[in-house]
Design an enzyme around this catalytic site. Structure first.
Site, PDB file in Angstrom:
ATOM      1  N   LYS A 167      23.730  42.548  47.879  1.00 22.76           N
ATOM      2  CA  LYS A 167      25.166  42.781  47.785  1.00 22.76           C
ATOM      3  C   LYS A 167      25.520  43.675  46.611  1.00 22.76           C
ATOM      4  O   LYS A 167      26.549  44.341  46.598  1.00 22.76           O
ATOM      5  CB  LYS A 167      25.894  41.431  47.668  1.00 22.76           C
TER       6      LYS A 167
ATOM      7  N   TRP B 156      38.845  54.753  45.397  1.00 22.42           N
ATOM      8  CA  TRP B 156      37.383  54.873  45.404  1.00 22.42           C
ATOM      9  C   TRP B 156      36.988  56.331  45.180  1.00 22.42           C
ATOM     10  O   TRP B 156      36.140  56.639  44.363  1.00 22.42           O
ATOM     11  CB  TRP B 156      36.826  54.365  46.733  1.00 22.42           C
TER      12      TRP B 156
ATOM     13  N   LYS C 177      38.295  44.302  47.524  1.00 20.48           N
ATOM     14  CA  LYS C 177      39.338  43.737  46.650  1.00 20.48           C
ATOM     15  C   LYS C 177      39.140  44.148  45.191  1.00 20.48           C
ATOM     16  O   LYS C 177      40.092  44.530  44.517  1.00 20.48           O
ATOM     17  CB  LYS C 177      39.318  42.206  46.717  1.00 20.48           C
TER      18      LYS C 177
ATOM     19  N   PHE D 132      39.135  54.671  53.910  1.00 17.73           N
ATOM     20  CA  PHE D 132      37.768  55.075  54.238  1.00 17.73           C
ATOM     21  C   PHE D 132      37.819  56.501  54.792  1.00 17.73           C
ATOM     22  O   PHE D 132      38.815  56.893  55.405  1.00 17.73           O
ATOM     23  CB  PHE D 132      37.171  54.156  55.315  1.00 17.73           C
TER      24      PHE D 132
ATOM     25  N   PHE E 117      37.452  35.695  48.410  1.00 18.10           N
ATOM     26  CA  PHE E 117      37.603  35.460  49.847  1.00 18.10           C
ATOM     27  C   PHE E 117      38.914  36.073  50.369  1.00 18.10           C
ATOM     28  O   PHE E 117      39.561  36.859  49.689  1.00 18.10           O
ATOM     29  CB  PHE E 117      37.526  33.964  50.168  1.00 18.10           C
TER      30      PHE E 117
ATOM     31  N   THR F  71      37.466  46.692  43.991  1.00 20.52           N
ATOM     32  CA  THR F  71      37.698  48.128  43.870  1.00 20.52           C
ATOM     33  C   THR F  71      39.191  48.419  43.866  1.00 20.52           C
ATOM     34  O   THR F  71      39.686  49.229  43.073  1.00 20.52           O
ATOM     35  CB  THR F  71      36.995  48.857  45.034  1.00 20.52           C
TER      36      THR F  71
ATOM     37  N   ARG G 166      36.574  38.422  37.697  1.00 20.75           N
ATOM     38  CA  ARG G 166      35.429  37.520  37.587  1.00 20.75           C
ATOM     39  C   ARG G 166      34.187  38.282  37.151  1.00 20.75           C
ATOM     40  O   ARG G 166      34.065  39.474  37.402  1.00 20.75           O
ATOM     41  CB  ARG G 166      35.135  36.899  38.962  1.00 20.75           C
TER      42      ARG G 166
ATOM     43  N   ALA H  94      34.360  30.626  45.495  1.00 20.52           N
ATOM     44  CA  ALA H  94      35.664  30.562  46.153  1.00 20.52           C
ATOM     45  C   ALA H  94      35.757  29.401  47.134  1.00 20.52           C
ATOM     46  O   ALA H  94      36.794  29.178  47.727  1.00 20.52           O
ATOM     47  CB  ALA H  94      35.940  31.870  46.871  1.00 20.52           C
TER      48      ALA H  94
END
Lengths: 585, 585
Positions: B112, B437, B78, B409, B321, B80, B101, B293
C-alpha cells in the site's frame, strides 16, 4: 551534591537535570558547529561524518579502556568507574570525555536496572538514556524484525506459488530449509515466554508454520554490526551479508537474498550518529551501540571511539564482562578493526570480588551478603588478588599499561585497601582507590592522577595472535594465554565446523568472538580465583556473516533473559504534570 | 514543480526537501516560542501543553474534516485531498494547517505504501514521516509489549510459586485464566506469520505456555487511547484501565493490576506532543496518532486538533475509511470527546469509485483496471452518485456543511465531471473539482474557495444519538440512519454481551465504535451503491477498558495484515554517502 546513601539514582539524576546544558551550550563547550550537533529532544546526536571530516588532522587524544577482574554476579562497577574517572579527569581540568554502551530495556525494566553508572558517577539525562535514547534500539529492532517478516512471508509465498507465479514477481525460489532458519525475532525486554514459539499457525495465508524464537534486541547481529561498522557504507554491506537461514542444499541465505537489506539499512540510517549524554558533573559522554559481550564485542562502537579520540584529550571507553572476555576482545578484535591502540587499561576490582576469589561464600543476587564481605578479612583479600594479578598480566601482554582501581565500598577497611595496593605495586602495577560513587569527581582524583601518569608511558602494542592464524590455533592461544587453560577440547561437531571455516577463504577476515562465562576465568562459573588444571571445551561454533564473527562456544548463552518475580517496572512511573519519570535505578 | 506522471513520490519529496525549513524558521512562521518547538532531527515536535497555555484565549479557527464516499479497494485519495486543500488554502493566503495520522510500517513496507499523500500534495520530510517520525509508534510498541511481558511473566511466577512466596514480593495471586487472555503482542509490520502463535514452550522458567497473537502496532489500544486522550493525566489513567485478561472467576485483569501501568506511561511520555511536518509547498501539518478506523476512531488525535485550531485559521483533519464509518465516528465520538465541532466536511469522490457504485466491474488491487474506468461512461457515473448523495445526506444530519470534492484523474472526462457537479448541486450541495495531485495548491483553488465559502455558513451541530441511549438502540440508529439498513440482528452471544454492558454503570461513558466493512454501506463488501433491504448482523461485542470503547462487530477484522509476494521493501534503499532513502511510495 546528594548523598547516594540517602538518595536513589533517579533522584540524583533529577536534581542534576535541573541544570542541563542546551545544545548551544554543548556546541560552545565542545567547539562544535551547529551542523555537527543534531538536537533530538533532550539528547542531541553528533554528526560523526561532519566532525571526523573537520577534525581529521587533529591528533588523537589518550585512549583509556576500563575493564574488570572476574566479578561477583552483582557486578563490580565498571560503568560507574568509567564515569567517575571521566569526572575525576574533569576535576583536574582536562578536556575529557568517553563513550559508553546504551542500556537495554530488558534489564532496565527487570532486576538489574539501567547502566547509567550510579551515585555521583551517573549519566544524564537518565530517563532518556534508560528508555531508548534517540531510538537506536528501536531502529535495530525494526530493521531486524522486518528481515524476519521478509523471511517468513517468502517461505509462505514459495510454498503457495509455482515457479511461474514467482517469476512474474521477478522472484527466484530460495528453497529455505525450515529446519535451518538461523535468525529469530527480537524484542528489547526480558520476555522469557517468547524464547521458544511456534509461529504460522492458521491457514495458507497466515505465514509459514515453523518453530522460532525471540532474542533480546541488543543481542541482534545488527547491534553487533553497529558496534564495529566504520561508516554507513560498511553498515549497509554487512547487513546484506547477514545469514538468515540455509537453503535445502546447505547454502547460506542472506538478507540480501531476501531483497530486504536496503529497507533494513533505511531503518538504520540514523544509528551511525552517537548520542551526547553527560555525567552529573557535566562531562560529555557519547553513547553508541550496546552489543552483547559474548557473541559480539560487548563494547561501545568504533565510531564512538573515533569521534571521541578526536574531540577529547582523554577518551574513556568500557569493555563488557571481565578482562578475560572484554579486554581480550578489545585487544584482539576491536583494536584490529579500528586501528586505535589504547594507552591505559583500568582494571576495576572490589574488595568484595577479591574476597570471593579468595574463597569467600557464594554471592547470590537478591540474598543478603554473607558477613565475610562486610567485615575485615585480610586472608580472603590476599588470596583473591591472584585473580587480579592474572588479569593484570594479560593486559601487560598487549603492551597497554594497566592501572588497578579499587572501587570503594563503605565496608572496605583501610587495611584491606592497603594490602591490595601493596600486592599490585609489588607486581609492578599502579593502584588507586576511587570513591566516585559517593563523591563524584572529587572522589576519583587518585584514579585520575594514576591514569594520567600511566598515559605518559610508551605503549608497545602487540596482538595475541595474527589474523591469518587458523581458527583452532587462535582459540588454543586465547585459552592458554588469557584464560590459563591447559588446552582446548573440541566436540567432533564443533571441530568439523572449525575445519570448514579454516578451509573456506570467505572467512579469512572473520574475527574470533569467544563465548564463555564471565564469572570465572574458566568455562565453569563456580571456579573462582585462578583455576588450574582444566581444559576449555568448545561445543559449537556460530557464525555471523554480516558482523563477520566466528563464535567458538565454551558454554551456553541465553539470548533472551527472563523477567523476575519482582521486576523493576513495578516501581517506575511518570509525573503526569511534568512528564518526569521516577523509579529508574 | 515535478510532474507526478514522470516522477515517483520519493523523488518529488527529495526535490522539495532541498529547501526544508529549520526549526527557527518554523518558530517565526508559526509565531511559536523556542520552548514550544522541540527539535527532533529533521522533524520537530510541538509542546502542546505550552502552546495551549499561551493560546488558550485565542478563538479557534475554522475546522474542516475530510471524508470520502465508499471507496474502491485502491482508495480515493483522502490524504492527498487533505494536503491539496491545505495547499490550496495556502495559495489563497490563508493561515492554514492540519493534522494527519501517522502511517504504519506494515503498509509502508508492503504493497500500500506510506500515507504521505501523493504527487504535489505530499508530506515532507517523507522519509521521517514514513519510518516512524519521532518515535511514537516505537513508544507505543514498547509500552504495549512490556505489558505482555508483565502478563506472561506473572502467569509463570504464579504457576511456580506458592502464595507465601508471592507474598514475600508483595504480590497477590491474580489467577489469570490462560484461556481468557485478551491482549496480544504488537509489531508494526505486516507479519502474518505471527498472527497465531504458541508461546512459552520449554521449561518452567521459559514463560507460561499459551496461545497468543501479534497484531500490528497501530491497532494497539494504546494508539486508540493516544488519539482520544486529552492530556498525559488522561493517558495515564486510561493505560491503568486497559483490560489485558480475565481471571478464573470472570473478573477483569488490568494493566494496573499487573503494576506495569506506570512504566508503560513512562515509555509513552513523549507521545503527547504532535510532530510538525509540512506539505511540499511548506504548509504546516501536525502528525499525531494513527489508530485503526474499525476498533478505534481512525483519525488523528484530539490533541492535534486542539493545537491546530488554536494555531491555524483553517485546520484540516481527515477521517479514516468512508463517511459511514469515518465521518460517523468523527461526528458522534471524536466531537463528543473533544467538544470541537467542524464547520465543513469535504466528501472526496472519484469518477472511478462512482462508476464502481454505478455497476462497474470489480476493481482488484494488482490487476489492470477494466476499461469502463478509463473511458467515458455517463450511465455508470450517474447511477453511482447514489452512494455520494447518501453520504452527503448523512453529513447534513450532523449540521456540518458538506463540500463534495472530485479528486481528479487523468482519465476523467469533462462531461463526467459536469454530470457529478450537476447532481450534487441539484441536491443542494457544493461540488469542486481538484487537481492537487498534479498541480499542488494551484490545482486545489476551486476546492479551497468552495470550502471557504461553506465555512461562512452557520453550523447547527447535533449528535445522532445521546450518550445515555442504551447500546443496542444506538447501534440500531446508526444502522438505519447512517448505513441505510432495515434493522439490526444480534447473535444471542452478542446480545447477551450488549445487555451486560447496558446494565453495568461502569460502561455508561463508553463510546460506540462500530466495526464494519468500509467497502460497502452494508456489512457485505460486495454490495456497492446504496444497498436496500438488508439488516446489519452483530456477531460479537468487544470492549476496550482504557480507550473506553465498546465495539459492536458487524464483520471480522484483521488486526495483522499480511506481507504480499511483491512487497515494497524490495525497492527501498539508502544512499550510503548521504543517508537519503529512496523507493518509498
Amino acid at each position: 551534591m546528594l548523598d547516594p546513601v540517602e538518595f536513589k539514582d533517579w533522584q540524583i539524576a533529577e536534581e542534576a537535570e535541573k541544570s542541563m546544558l542546551s545544545p548551544e551550550q554543548w556546541r560552545d563547550k565542545l567547539g562544535l558547529t551547529n551542523e555537527e550537533l543534531i538536537p533530538y529532544g533532550k539528547t542531541p546526536k553528533l554528526d560523526f561524518i561532519k566532525i571526523m571530516d573537520r577534525l581529521k588532522d587533529r591528533p588523537n587524544g589518550k585512549f583509556i579502556e576500563v575493564t574488570a577482574i572476574t566479578p561477583t554476579p552483582l557486578g563490580e562497577g565498571k560503568s560507574t568507574t568509567s564515569l567517575g574517572l571521566i569526572e575525576g579527569l574533569g576535576k583536574r581540568g582536562m578536556n575529557v570525555g568517553g563513550c559508553l554502551r546504551q542500556p537495554s530495556g530488558g534489564p532496565t525494566m527487570n532486576v538489574k536496572g539501567t547502566a547509567a553508572g550510579g551515585g555521583n558517577a551517573l549519566l544524564i539525562p537518565m530517563t532518556e538514556f534508560s528508555l531508548g535514547l534517540t531510538g537506536d534500539i528501536n531502529d535495530i529492532q525494526n530493521a531486524h524484525n522486518l528481515c524476519m517478516v521478509a523471511l517468513n512471508a517468502r517461505m509462505q509465498h514459495e510454498a503457495n506459488y509455482s515457479d511461474e507465479e514467482l517469476a512474474k514477481r521477478n522472484l527466484k525460489r530460495l528453497d529455505i530449509d525450515p529446519k535451518r532458519v538461523e535468525m529469530g525475532w527480537v524484542m528489547d525486554f526480558a520476555a522469557q515466554g517468547l524464547r521458544n514459539i511456534i509461529m504460522g499457525l492458521g491457514g495458507k495465508r497466515d505465514g509459514f508454520m515453523m518453530s522460532s524464537k525471540f532474542a533480546i534486541t541488543v543481542s541482534s547481529e545488527l547491534m553487533a554490526i553497529l558496534a564495529v561498522a566504520t561508516d554507513l557504507k560498511d553498515l549497509r554491506e554487512r547487513i546484506s551479508n547477514m545469514i538468515v537461514a540455509y537453503d535445502k542444499y546447505g547454502n547460506y541465505v542472506t538478507a540480501g537474498d531476501l531483497e530486504v537489506d536496503g529497507a533494513m539499512a533505511a531503518f538504520m540510517r540514523n544509528t551511525i550518529n552517537p548520542t551526547l549524554c553527560y555525567t552529573v558533573e557535566h562531562q560529555p559522554v557519547l553513547v553508541h551501540a550496546g552489543p552483547f559481550a559474548n557473541i559480539a564485542i560487548g563494547q561501545s562502537s568504533i565510531i564512538g571511539d573515533r569521534v571521541g579520540l578526536k574531540m577529547f584529550d582523554y577518551h574513556v571507553t568500557e569493555s563488557g564482562f571481565a578482562a578475560d572476555i572484554g579486554f581480550e576482545k578489545f585487544w584482539n578484535v576491536k583494536t584490529r578493526l579500528s586501528g586505535l591502540e589504547a594507552n591505559v587499561s583500568v582494571l576495576v576490582a572490589t574488595i568484595r570480588a577479591l574476597k570471593m576469589h579468595g574463597g569467600g561464600p557464594a554471592v547470590v543476587p537478591g540474598r543478603p551478603i554473607p558477613e565475610e564481605y562486610t567485615k575485615q578479612n585480610m586472608a580472603l583479600v590476599e588470596k583473591g588478588c591472584e585473580n587480579l594479578l592474572h588479569h593484570m598480566k594479560n593486559i601487560k601482554k598487549s603492551g597497554i599499561n594497566p592501572v588497578v582501581c579499587i572501587n570503594s565500598f563503605a565496608t572496605d577497611t583501610k587495611e584491606e585497601i592497603a594490602l591490595v595496593k601493596k600486592i599490585v605495586e609489588e607486581a609492578g602495577g599502579r593502584c588507586a582507590l576511587s570513591e566516585h560513587w559517593k563523591y563524584g569527581g572529587d572522589g576519583a582524583l587518585e584514579l585520575a592522577d594514576a591514569v594520567m601518569d600511566a598515559c605518559k608511558e610508551p605503549v608497545d602494542f602487540k596482538y595475541l595472535y595474527p589474523l591469518d592464524m587458523p581458527l583452532r590455533q587462535r582459540v588454543d592461544i586465547i585459552a592458554r594465554e588469557v584464560y590459563g587453560a591447559d588446552g582446548v577440547d573440541w566436540t567432533p561437531d564443533a571441530e568439523a565446523k572449525a575445519k570448514a571455516f579454516e578451509a573456506d577463504p570467505k572467512f579469512n577476515d572473520f574475527q574470533t568472538m569467544m563465548v564463555k562465562s564471565h564469572l570465572s576465568l574458566s568455562h565453569d562459573p563456580t571456579l573462582k580465583g585462578v583455576p588450574k588444571n582444566w581444559r576449555l571445551p568448545i561445543r559449537d561454533v556460530l557464525v555471523y556473516g554480516g558482523a563477520k564473527f566466528i563464535c567458538p562456544m565454551a558454554g551456553g548463552i541465553s539470548m533472551m533473559p527472563g523477567t523476575g518475580s519482582d521486576p523493576g517496572f513495578r516501581r517506575i512511573d511518570v509525573d503526569v504534570n511534568t512528564g518526569k519519570v521516577s523509579g529508574l535505578f
